[in-house]
Design an enzyme around this catalytic site. Structure first.
Site, mmCIF file in Angstrom:
data_model
loop_
_atom_site.group_PDB
_atom_site.id
_atom_site.type_symbol
_atom_site.label_atom_id
_atom_site.label_comp_id
_atom_site.label_asym_id
_atom_site.label_seq_id
_atom_site.Cartn_x
_atom_site.Cartn_y
_atom_site.Cartn_z
ATOM 1 N N SER A 189 0.724 -1.236 0.192
ATOM 2 C CA SER A 189 0.025 -0.041 0.003
ATOM 3 C C SER A 189 1.022 1.096 0.097
ATOM 4 O O SER A 189 2.093 1.146 0.472
ATOM 5 C CB SER A 189 -0.880 0.127 1.315
ATOM 6 O OG SER A 189 -1.507 1.283 1.364
ATOM 7 N N TYR B 110 -1.529 -1.170 10.595
ATOM 8 C CA TYR B 110 -1.525 -1.325 9.082
ATOM 9 C C TYR B 110 -0.297 -1.046 8.407
ATOM 10 O O TYR B 110 0.522 -1.574 7.707
ATOM 11 C CB TYR B 110 -2.865 -0.556 8.425
ATOM 12 C CG TYR B 110 -3.093 -0.874 7.036
ATOM 13 C CD1 TYR B 110 -3.717 -2.020 6.813
ATOM 14 C CD2 TYR B 110 -2.762 0.059 6.186
ATOM 15 C CE1 TYR B 110 -4.408 -2.238 5.315
ATOM 16 C CE2 TYR B 110 -3.141 -0.148 4.726
ATOM 17 C CZ TYR B 110 -3.767 -1.487 4.389
ATOM 18 O OH TYR B 110 -4.058 -1.367 3.198
HETATM 19 N N1 LIG Z 1 -8.750 -0.980 -1.758
HETATM 20 C C1 LIG Z 1 -7.879 -0.209 -1.461
HETATM 21 O O1 LIG Z 1 -7.997 1.084 -1.708
HETATM 22 C C2 LIG Z 1 -6.396 -0.764 -1.332
HETATM 23 C C3 LIG Z 1 -5.305 0.308 -1.007
HETATM 24 C C4 LIG Z 1 -4.151 0.008 -0.687
HETATM 25 C C5 LIG Z 1 -3.979 -1.562 -0.492
HETATM 26 N N2 LIG Z 1 -4.913 -2.379 -0.435
HETATM 27 C C6 LIG Z 1 -4.773 -3.522 0.038
HETATM 28 O O2 LIG Z 1 -5.362 -4.673 -1.101
HETATM 29 C C7 LIG Z 1 -5.630 -5.832 -0.310
HETATM 30 C C8 LIG Z 1 -7.155 -6.274 -0.798
HETATM 31 O O3 LIG Z 1 -7.864 -5.187 -0.545
HETATM 32 P P1 LIG Z 1 -9.630 -5.054 -0.720
HETATM 33 O O4 LIG Z 1 -9.667 -3.478 -0.804
HETATM 34 O O5 LIG Z 1 -9.852 -5.927 -2.135
HETATM 35 O O6 LIG Z 1 -10.051 -5.629 0.668
HETATM 36 P P2 LIG Z 1 -11.313 -6.450 0.711
HETATM 37 O O7 LIG Z 1 -12.300 -5.984 -0.372
HETATM 38 O O8 LIG Z 1 -11.905 -6.341 2.336
HETATM 39 O O9 LIG Z 1 -11.067 -8.152 0.433
HETATM 40 C C9 LIG Z 1 -10.052 -8.419 1.369
HETATM 41 C C10 LIG Z 1 -10.004 -10.166 0.862
HETATM 42 O O10 LIG Z 1 -9.018 -10.680 1.846
HETATM 43 C C11 LIG Z 1 -9.617 -11.882 2.298
HETATM 44 N N3 LIG Z 1 -8.881 -12.079 3.690
HETATM 45 C C12 LIG Z 1 -8.971 -11.294 4.833
HETATM 46 N N4 LIG Z 1 -8.628 -11.878 5.834
HETATM 47 C C13 LIG Z 1 -8.345 -13.364 5.390
HETATM 48 C C14 LIG Z 1 -7.876 -14.401 6.140
HETATM 49 N N5 LIG Z 1 -7.352 -14.215 7.358
HETATM 50 N N6 LIG Z 1 -7.489 -15.336 5.340
HETATM 51 C C15 LIG Z 1 -8.034 -15.624 4.183
HETATM 52 N N7 LIG Z 1 -8.341 -14.433 3.338
HETATM 53 C C16 LIG Z 1 -8.545 -13.424 4.085
HETATM 54 C C17 LIG Z 1 -11.066 -11.740 2.375
HETATM 55 O O11 LIG Z 1 -11.778 -12.657 2.479
HETATM 56 P P3 LIG Z 1 -12.622 -13.296 3.682
HETATM 57 O O12 LIG Z 1 -12.994 -12.221 4.748
HETATM 58 O O13 LIG Z 1 -13.909 -14.162 3.062
HETATM 59 O O14 LIG Z 1 -11.557 -14.370 4.153
HETATM 60 C C18 LIG Z 1 -11.355 -10.748 0.966
HETATM 61 O O15 LIG Z 1 -11.502 -11.846 0.120
HETATM 62 C C19 LIG Z 1 -5.326 -5.527 1.099
HETATM 63 O O16 LIG Z 1 -4.240 -6.504 1.157
HETATM 64 C C20 LIG Z 1 -5.428 -4.274 1.392
HETATM 65 O O17 LIG Z 1 -4.344 -3.993 2.424
HETATM 66 C C21 LIG Z 1 -6.232 -2.133 -0.696
#
Ligand SMILES: NC(=O)c1ccc[n+]([C@@H]2O[C@H](COP(=O)([O-])OP(=O)(O)OC[C@H]3O[C@@H](n4cnc5c(N)ncnc54)[C@H](OP(=O)(O)O)[C@@H]3O)[C@@H](O)[C@H]2O)c1
Length: 257
Positions: free
Chosen positions: A147, A160
């Site tokens: 990130s 985080y």
């Molecule tokens: N969205 C943004 O703007 C943004 C910006 C910078 C970085 N990121 C990073 O990008 C990644 C994805 O983010 P997102 O926005 O797509 O988040 P999201 O919509 O909340 O999706 C997160 C995914 O991770 C899975 N997950 C969480 N805990 C888990 C565990 N213990 N075991 C297995 N799977 C797990 C969740 O599934 P379950 O809960 O069903 O397990 C879900 O499929 C993250 O690492 C986040 O920090 C996102």
């Protein structure tokens, strides 16, 4: 003459957190680029929906409900992919979460949960998949979703930020150790993308206007804009890139003032 392939035809990819948001987009995008994709997260129904989208691209999907913080789960799922498809060429460490407590209020339990979900999971996945890549002499690609919060100080919370910064450094050390096995290790640093993780924040007009004030492209990202960089790093086109973090941030991290 010079243009290498940006495709990943017949490669086997494994994407964590593939049930929604960025992980789902990356899984389907890798399938569009030619890969079969193993899908990991804790929620089977979400993975089944992603699997349908992968299969619509004419590629195979493997649904593997997994808690990526649990070593036995991680091992079992990596073994299942190898048993089913024989190898793993591309690993995307995407699973992640956040609890936005202020530094003085973070509990030990919150700290541990964030560390385990964002950082320990990515290390364990890299270790288990790295063993397979080494043993099978695969030209492997490992890509972790860090990130901009791992590079500049943001209001996302200290735990985080610490996990995402550690991911960037982990990327460099794994690239250093595993280059000899033909494994490229890189990370991606996204700024804001609309997903279930961020949708509440991005529904707040004041918050969005603060974000856009520091974003030269003056908008949040669209999910396909993350798929392009991940496919590039997974393909022949990215074959000499290793140990790097590519910020996909509309220019956010270039700011001085
Ligand atoms: N969205 C943004 O703007 C943004 C910006 C910078 C970085 N990121 C990073 O990008 C990644 C994805 O983010 P997102 O926005 O797509 O988040 P999201 O919509 O909340 O999706 C997160 C995914 O991770 C899975 N997950 C969480 N805990 C888990 C565990 N213990 N075991 C297995 N799977 C797990 C969740 O599934 P379950 O809960 O069903 O397990 C879900 O499929 C993250 O690492 C986040 O920090 C996102």
């Amino acid at each position: 003459m010079y243009l290498p392939s940006f495709r990943v035809d017949n490669q086997i990819a494994l994407v964590t957190g593939a049930g929604r948001g960025i992980g789902r987009a990356l899984a389907v995008g890798l399938a569009e680029a030619g890969a079969d994709v193993a899908l990991l997260s804790r929620t089977k129904e979400d993975l089944e929906e992603t699997a349908r989208l992968v299969e619509k691209q004419g590629r195979k999907a493997l649904v593997l409900p997994t808690d990526v913080t649990n070593r036995e789960d991680v091992k079992r799922s990596v073994e299942a992919v190898v048993k089913e498809w024989g190898n793993i060429h591309i690993l995307v460490n995407n699973a992640g979460m956040n609890i936005r407590s202020k530094a003085l209020e973070v509990t030990d339990e919150e700290w541990q949960t964030i560390m385990d979900t964002n950082l320990k999971s990515a290390f364990m996945m890299s270790q288990e998949v790295g063993k397979v890549m080494k043993e099978k002499e695969t030209k492997g690609r490992i890509i972790s979703i860090s990130s901009v919060a791992g590079h500049v100080a943001l209001r996302t919370g200290v735990a985080y930020a610490a996990t995402k910064a550690a991911m960037i450094q982990m990327t460099k050390v794994l690239a250093l150790e595993w280059g000899q096995y033909n494994i490229n290790v890189n990370s991606i640093g996204p700024w804001y993308f609309k997903t279930p993780l961020t949708e509440k924040l991005l529904a707040d007009e004041k918050y969005v206007s603060d974000i856009l004030a520091v974003t030269p492209l003056n908008r949040v990202g669209e999910l396909p804009e993350l798929v392009g960089p991940v496919v590039f790093l997974s393909s022949e086109a990215g074959s000499y890139v290793s140990g790097q973090t590519l910020f996909v941030d509309g220019g956010m991290t270039i700011h001085g003032f």
